[in-house]
Design a protein around this motif. Structure first.
Motif, PDB file in Angstrom:
ATOM      1  N   VAL A 282      17.376 -15.628  19.368  1.00 54.52           N
ATOM      2  CA  VAL A 282      18.719 -15.173  19.736  1.00 54.52           C
ATOM      3  C   VAL A 282      19.012 -15.483  21.197  1.00 54.52           C
ATOM      4  O   VAL A 282      20.106 -15.921  21.539  1.00 54.52           O
ATOM      5  N   SER A 283      17.986 -15.335  22.026  1.00 48.01           N
ATOM      6  CA  SER A 283      18.243 -15.503  23.456  1.00 48.01           C
ATOM      7  C   SER A 283      18.672 -16.930  23.789  1.00 48.01           C
ATOM      8  O   SER A 283      19.353 -17.161  24.785  1.00 48.01           O
ATOM      9  N   ILE A 284      18.285 -17.875  22.930  1.00 45.57           N
ATOM     10  CA  ILE A 284      18.672 -19.257  23.193  1.00 45.57           C
ATOM     11  C   ILE A 284      20.193 -19.406  23.147  1.00 45.57           C
ATOM     12  O   ILE A 284      20.779 -20.247  23.824  1.00 45.57           O
ATOM     13  N   LEU A 285      20.819 -18.542  22.324  1.00 43.34           N
ATOM     14  CA  LEU A 285      22.279 -18.583  22.215  1.00 43.34           C
ATOM     15  C   LEU A 285      22.943 -18.344  23.567  1.00 43.34           C
ATOM     16  O   LEU A 285      23.947 -18.975  23.894  1.00 43.34           O
ATOM     17  N   PHE A 286      22.356 -17.433  24.334  1.00 44.27           N
ATOM     18  CA  PHE A 286      22.967 -17.098  25.620  1.00 44.27           C
ATOM     19  C   PHE A 286      22.947 -18.278  26.577  1.00 44.27           C
ATOM     20  O   PHE A 286      23.692 -18.336  27.536  1.00 44.27           O
ATOM     21  N   PHE A 287      22.067 -19.239  26.282  1.00 43.01           N
ATOM     22  CA  PHE A 287      22.040 -20.446  27.098  1.00 43.01           C
ATOM     23  C   PHE A 287      22.896 -21.550  26.467  1.00 43.01           C
ATOM     24  O   PHE A 287      23.654 -22.244  27.142  1.00 43.01           O
ATOM     25  N   LEU A 288      22.791 -21.674  25.145  1.00 40.08           N
ATOM     26  CA  LEU A 288      23.458 -22.785  24.462  1.00 40.08           C
ATOM     27  C   LEU A 288      24.980 -22.635  24.430  1.00 40.08           C
ATOM     28  O   LEU A 288      25.709 -23.619  24.579  1.00 40.08           O
ATOM     29  N   LEU A 289      25.416 -21.409  24.223  1.00 40.64           N
ATOM     30  CA  LEU A 289      26.867 -21.224  24.125  1.00 40.64           C
ATOM     31  C   LEU A 289      27.593 -21.646  25.400  1.00 40.64           C
ATOM     32  O   LEU A 289      28.528 -22.455  25.334  1.00 40.64           O
ATOM     33  N   PRO A 290      27.155 -21.131  26.579  1.00 38.64           N
ATOM     34  CA  PRO A 290      27.822 -21.599  27.800  1.00 38.64           C
ATOM     35  C   PRO A 290      27.708 -23.102  27.982  1.00 38.64           C
ATOM     36  O   PRO A 290      28.648 -23.756  28.452  1.00 38.64           O
ATOM     37  N   LEU A 291      26.581 -23.666  27.561  1.00 38.01           N
ATOM     38  CA  LEU A 291      26.404 -25.112  27.693  1.00 38.01           C
ATOM     39  C   LEU A 291      27.464 -25.840  26.856  1.00 38.01           C
ATOM     40  O   LEU A 291      28.116 -26.791  27.310  1.00 38.01           O
ATOM     41  N   ALA A 292      27.642 -25.351  25.633  1.00 36.64           N
ATOM     42  CA  ALA A 292      28.635 -25.965  24.747  1.00 36.64           C
ATOM     43  C   ALA A 292      30.024 -25.862  25.369  1.00 36.64           C
ATOM     44  O   ALA A 292      30.822 -26.813  25.331  1.00 36.64           O
ATOM     45  N   LEU A 293      30.279 -24.717  25.965  1.00 35.54           N
ATOM     46  CA  LEU A 293      31.590 -24.539  26.590  1.00 35.54           C
ATOM     47  C   LEU A 293      31.758 -25.471  27.783  1.00 35.54           C
ATOM     48  O   LEU A 293      32.847 -25.991  28.017  1.00 35.54           O
ATOM     49  N   LEU A 294      30.658 -25.701  28.491  1.00 40.92           N
ATOM     50  CA  LEU A 294      30.731 -26.642  29.607  1.00 40.92           C
ATOM     51  C   LEU A 294      31.121 -28.032  29.099  1.00 40.92           C
ATOM     52  O   LEU A 294      31.934 -28.726  29.698  1.00 40.92           O
ATOM     53  N   PHE A 295      30.519 -28.420  27.993  1.00 43.65           N
ATOM     54  CA  PHE A 295      30.885 -29.699  27.383  1.00 43.65           C
ATOM     55  C   PHE A 295      32.376 -29.733  27.074  1.00 43.65           C
ATOM     56  O   PHE A 295      33.077 -30.693  27.370  1.00 43.65           O
ATOM     57  N   ALA A 296      32.822 -28.630  26.483  1.00 47.07           N
ATOM     58  CA  ALA A 296      34.234 -28.550  26.112  1.00 47.07           C
ATOM     59  C   ALA A 296      35.113 -28.705  27.350  1.00 47.07           C
ATOM     60  O   ALA A 296      36.105 -29.445  27.337  1.00 47.07           O
ATOM     61  N   LEU A 297      34.698 -28.052  28.418  1.00 49.61           N
ATOM     62  CA  LEU A 297      35.470 -28.160  29.658  1.00 49.61           C
ATOM     63  C   LEU A 297      35.483 -29.596  30.160  1.00 49.61           C
ATOM     64  O   LEU A 297      36.488 -30.091  30.656  1.00 49.61           O
ATOM     65  N   GLY A 298      34.328 -30.249  30.006  1.00 46.16           N
ATOM     66  CA  GLY A 298      34.247 -31.654  30.407  1.00 46.16           C
ATOM     67  C   GLY A 298      35.270 -32.488  29.650  1.00 46.16           C
ATOM     68  O   GLY A 298      36.003 -33.300  30.229  1.00 46.16           O
ATOM     69  N   PHE A 299      35.361 -32.258  28.353  1.00 48.12           N
ATOM     70  CA  PHE A 299      36.320 -33.025  27.560  1.00 48.12           C
ATOM     71  C   PHE A 299      37.758 -32.671  27.923  1.00 48.12           C
ATOM     72  O   PHE A 299      38.622 -33.547  27.957  1.00 48.12           O
ATOM     73  N   LEU A 300      37.962 -31.408  28.223  1.00 51.89           N
ATOM     74  CA  LEU A 300      39.300 -30.992  28.639  1.00 51.89           C
ATOM     75  C   LEU A 300      39.691 -31.711  29.929  1.00 51.89           C
ATOM     76  O   LEU A 300      40.817 -32.189  30.068  1.00 51.89           O
ATOM     77  N   ALA A 301      38.727 -31.816  30.834  1.00 51.68           N
ATOM     78  CA  ALA A 301      38.998 -32.509  32.093  1.00 51.68           C
ATOM     79  C   ALA A 301      39.340 -33.972  31.818  1.00 51.68           C
ATOM     80  O   ALA A 301      40.267 -34.537  32.405  1.00 51.68           O
ATOM     81  N   ALA A 302      38.590 -34.578  30.900  1.00 50.06           N
ATOM     82  CA  ALA A 302      38.859 -35.975  30.565  1.00 50.06           C
ATOM     83  C   ALA A 302      40.261 -36.109  29.983  1.00 50.06           C
ATOM     84  O   ALA A 302      41.004 -37.045  30.298  1.00 50.06           O
ATOM     85  N   PHE A 303      40.635 -35.175  29.142  1.00 51.13           N
ATOM     86  CA  PHE A 303      41.962 -35.197  28.532  1.00 51.13           C
ATOM     87  C   PHE A 303      43.044 -35.062  29.609  1.00 51.13           C
ATOM     88  O   PHE A 303      44.032 -35.797  29.606  1.00 51.13           O
ATOM     89  N   ALA A 304      42.809 -34.130  30.541  1.00 46.55           N
ATOM     90  CA  ALA A 304      43.782 -33.928  31.611  1.00 46.55           C
ATOM     91  C   ALA A 304      43.926 -35.203  32.429  1.00 46.55           C
ATOM     92  O   ALA A 304      45.038 -35.620  32.781  1.00 46.55           O
ATOM     93  N   TRP A 305      42.798 -35.867  32.678  1.00 46.19           N
ATOM     94  CA  TRP A 305      42.840 -37.103  33.456  1.00 46.19           C
ATOM     95  C   TRP A 305      43.661 -38.162  32.718  1.00 46.19           C
ATOM     96  O   TRP A 305      44.537 -38.808  33.284  1.00 46.19           O
ATOM     97  N   ALA A 306      43.386 -38.308  31.431  1.00 51.08           N
ATOM     98  CA  ALA A 306      44.080 -39.327  30.637  1.00 51.08           C
ATOM     99  C   ALA A 306      45.577 -39.032  30.584  1.00 51.08           C
ATOM    100  O   ALA A 306      46.411 -39.942  30.653  1.00 51.08           O
TER     101      ALA A 306
END
Lengths: 55, 696
Positions: A1-25
């Motif tokens: 379960v504790s891995i979730l506390f690390f993986l979830l924010p990581l996934a969200l970071l990825f999402a933010l990265g894509f959002l940034a790419a979208f904003a740039w485009a």
């Protein structure tokens, strides 16, 4: 379960990265005209066109 | 460097696009030509004093397209682009939020660990906050504006649902519970914003009113100065009483009287009559009449801004701003809906106020959240954008959504004659051989004639030129006349060696003998008859309103089979407008500047292909093809739209009744909201797609 506390924010970071790419485009104007480029891609260079007809 | 924008008609394929974008190859001073196929707008940079926007327009028209110069500064265009991009960014943020929140919500509903659920709820909160604030900002702003005006619209319940859902979730998070609605509200924001963006993009293409440059811009006129010399002046500085010279082929720049003894003008802009109109000294002339015969001198009677044409255009602008543009059914149902939901919420709060005020507040918020009107929010915009796209595909550009609704409530149909049911161009209808059949009419005569008529801008000469062009005829070069002259009331004279040719409205003479005669006229569009027939089947009265003279109008009316009682000839633009005001629920179809006022005051104004910019501006619908039966297609589409909207409203009412009952009983949980809201969304979208697909 504790891995979730690390993986979830990581996934969200990825999402933010894509959002940034979208904003740039968007700022680059990639989405301003969605209809014309598909025709433009087919446009021949006039010279090339003549050459091909000569074949 | 100056940016110019043109609205170009008739660009359908990649070949046309290539032609347009290759313009800089043969027009010097032009660069960065870009054409947007969906907006039908050409953007170009022009440089140098030689190239003006008018010259560019001409260059585009020479390629065989019709072009209109678009008004609006560079700045305004850039703002529009910025606005679009910001909208897109808002959608992007909402999409990221809703996607991730939903993923986490699924595991919550599936029964994850309490610790994990708590963690996820807080993460969802972090994700939903930018969506609820940044993405939904336009909704909140519009809702606030509604409140201030005291007139609820669709934005109010949406914004209220977002705020209610957000408050409810935050409240439960702070209490240490995990009943959060972040998934529902982010999805709602995403759907609303996307459907609105879609509709906006489609409407954008279809010519917002302010974009067309009104009528014409005359930059310089030749006026007689006190010292007796002709000088070029800015028309704004010309005083009343001054004399102004009008070259052949140009528009008269002022209202005034004729000083030359004799003249000939094309007054179709004001009257719709294409037949050249002869003038004598002291006859009144109006701005916009085109000088045909020879150079004219006029005396200015009115300053530029007081001319009749300017008056008409100003009136058009005024009428346009008064025309309602939103969908009435939505406004009405929306307002009723909002008051009902808020009354219900208030009742719930009051009911619980003595016993459990917090529960009451929770349930009221849940009620506001689940009864969010998806139909208004995105069901209807989606249907409308689909319908507009469809209409555009068959050649009718619909400017705004209310057209579909108004089309169904029309009671009269009013047709203009010239340019609408007829081609609006003088053409040779029939040819008969002349009185001297022995006269040998050779190919040489034809070549000479071809050369002669191209020297003139007179409608008769143009008609003959087109006729010759359309004949089976080898492309031998036309012979240029040694000398030619346009004599008002006589015709076009041309000398080739010892031979003299005369072209006039009756026929062509060579050395005083008639070579052949022809009948000139304005030919009827075949679709016009079909339109009138079908409208009669619908028992809609059809009127024919024309600025033209009685005889010709009756002829056309007879050909179209329009009731003679419904035919009005010699109508001024102002009279047409009055007629429209007496018939408020009417569909007006027209083209010229003389129709623009009537188009603006009609319930639905349809401008046909080739219309003047001022009419394009005034109309609600613009036909891209010279086919009047498109109006019938549009009617059919409007019916389909109405069916779809009604079905969606019914679905919405059923859904909302159910959801509201659950909310008041306190049975709404995040899971219920998560199931109910997408369900109603899907039913809305499916219903819209279904109805419009069936109609092709």
């Amino acid at each position: 379960v504790s891995i979730l506390f690390f993986l979830l924010p990581l996934a969200l970071l990825f999402a933010l990265g894509f959002l940034a790419a979208f904003a740039w485009a968007t700022r680059q104007g990639q989405f301003d005209d969605l209809d014309t480029p598909k025709y433009r891609i087919l446009m021949d260079d006039p010279l090339e066109h003549q050459n091909r007809q000569g074949d | 460097m100056e940016a110019v924008r043109l609205f170009v008609e008739g660009v359908h394929c990649q070949k046309c696009l290539g032609k347009l974008e290759a313009l800089p190859n043969h027009v010097s001073g032009l660069s960065h030509v870009r054409f947007d196929m969906s907006a039908k707008t050409l953007t170009a940079q022009i440089e140098g004093p030689d190239l003006t926007d008018l010259a560019l327009q001409e260059a585009v028209e020479q390629l065989g397209f019709k072009a209109h110069i678009l008004e609006g500064s560079d700045h305004a265009a850039r703002l529009r682009v910025e606005d679009d991009r910001r909208d897109l960014l808002r959608i992007g943020v909402a999409a990221v939020a809703s996607g991730n929140v939903m993923l986490m919500a699924i595991s919550t509903y599936a029964g994850a660990d309490a610790v994990v659920v708590n963690f996820m709820s807080w993460l969802s909160f972090c994700l939903a906050t930018p969506a609820a604030v940044f993405s939904a900002w336009p909704l909140h702003r519009a809702a606030w504006a509604d409140l201030k005006r005291g007139r609820p619209s669709v934005d109010l319940p949406i914004s209220a649902a977002v705020i209610a859902g957000f408050a409810l979730s935050l409240w439960s998070l702070l209490k240490g519970q995990t009943t959060v609605y972040f998934d529902s509200i982010t999805l709602l924001i995403l759907l609303v914003l996307s459907s609105r963006y879609l509709l906006k993009r489609i409407q954008r293409h279809f010519l917002s009113d302010s974009r067309f440059r009104s009528l014409f811009k005359i930059t310089a006129v030749e006026a007689l100065s006190p010292n007796g010399l002709w000088t070029t002046m800015d028309p704004r500085h010309v005083k009343v009483g001054a004399q102004v010279r009008v070259p052949v082929g140009q528009a008269i720049p002022f209202d005034g009287t004729l000083i030359s003894d004799i003249g000939e003008v094309d007054a179709s802009l004001l009257t719709g009559e294409v037949r050249p109109q002869p003038l004598r000294a002291h006859d009144p002339v109006f701005m916009g009449m085109k000088n045909l015969g020879r150079e004219l001198v006029i005396k200015v009677a009115q300053p530029l801004q007081a001319s009749r044409v300017h008056g008409i255009l100003a009136e058009v602008e005024k009428t346009l701003t008064q025309k309602p543009r939103s969908l009435q059914i939505l406004d009405q149902v929306g307002a009723g809906f909002v008051s009902l939901v808020f009354a219900g919420a208030a009742a719930v709060v009051i009911y619980f106020i003595g016993t459990a005020p917090l529960t009451g507040l929770e349930r009221a918020l849940a009620l506001v959240l689940v009864s969010c009107p998806c139909t208004f929010a995105f069901g209807v915009p989606l249907i409308l954008s689909l319908a507009m796209t469809k209409a555009a595909r068959f050649g009718a550009l619909v400017k705004h959504q209310s057209v579909f609704e108004k089309l169904l409530s029309i009671k009269d149909v009013i047709l203009d004659k010239t340019g609408t049911v007829t081609t609006g161009r003088y053409s040779v209808l029939s040819v008969t051989p002349g009185s001297a059949p022995d006269l040998d009419f050779s190919r040489r005569d034809l070549l000479r004639l071809k050369g002669l008529v191209t020297c003139s801008v007179h409608p008769v000469a143009r008609a003959v030129a087109r006729y010759i062009e359309n004949q089976e005829f080898d492309a031998a070069p036309a012979e240029v006349p040694d000398r030619f002259e346009e004599k008002p009331t006589v015709g076009l004279l041309g000398e080739f060696g010892a031979d003299t040719y005369l072209v006039n409205a009756e026929g062509v003479m060579k050395n005083g003998k008639t070579l052949f005669r022809y009948t000139l006229g304005d030919s009827l569009f075949p679709e016009a008859r079909q339109l009138v027939e079908e409208l009669r089947e619908q028992t809609l009265p059809v009127f024919l309103l024309s600025g033209d003279r009685g005889a010709r109008v009756s002829e056309v009316a007879a050909a179209l089979d329009v009731d003679p009682e419904n035919v009005f000839s010699a109508q001024t633009p102002e009279q047409k407008n009055e007629f429209l005001q007496r018939h408020p629920h009417s569909l007006m179809i027209g083209d010229g500047a003389n129709d623009s006022l009537a188009l603006a005051s009609s319930a639905v104004g349809v401008a046909v292909q080739g219309s003047l910019a001022s009419s394009l501006r005034a109309a609600d619908v613009y036909l891209l093809q010279p086919d009047l039966t498109l109006v019938l297609k549009l009617q059919k589409l409007a019916r389909a739209v109405q069916r779809a909207v009604r079905r969606n409203l019914t679905l919405a009412v059923a859904y909302n009744l159910m959801a509201a009952t659950l909310a008041i009983m306190g049975l709404i949980t995040p899971l219920w909201a998560a199931v109910l809201m997408p369900m109603s969304t899907l039913s809305q979208v499916a219903s819209g797609l279904f109805v419009l697909r069936g109609e092709s």
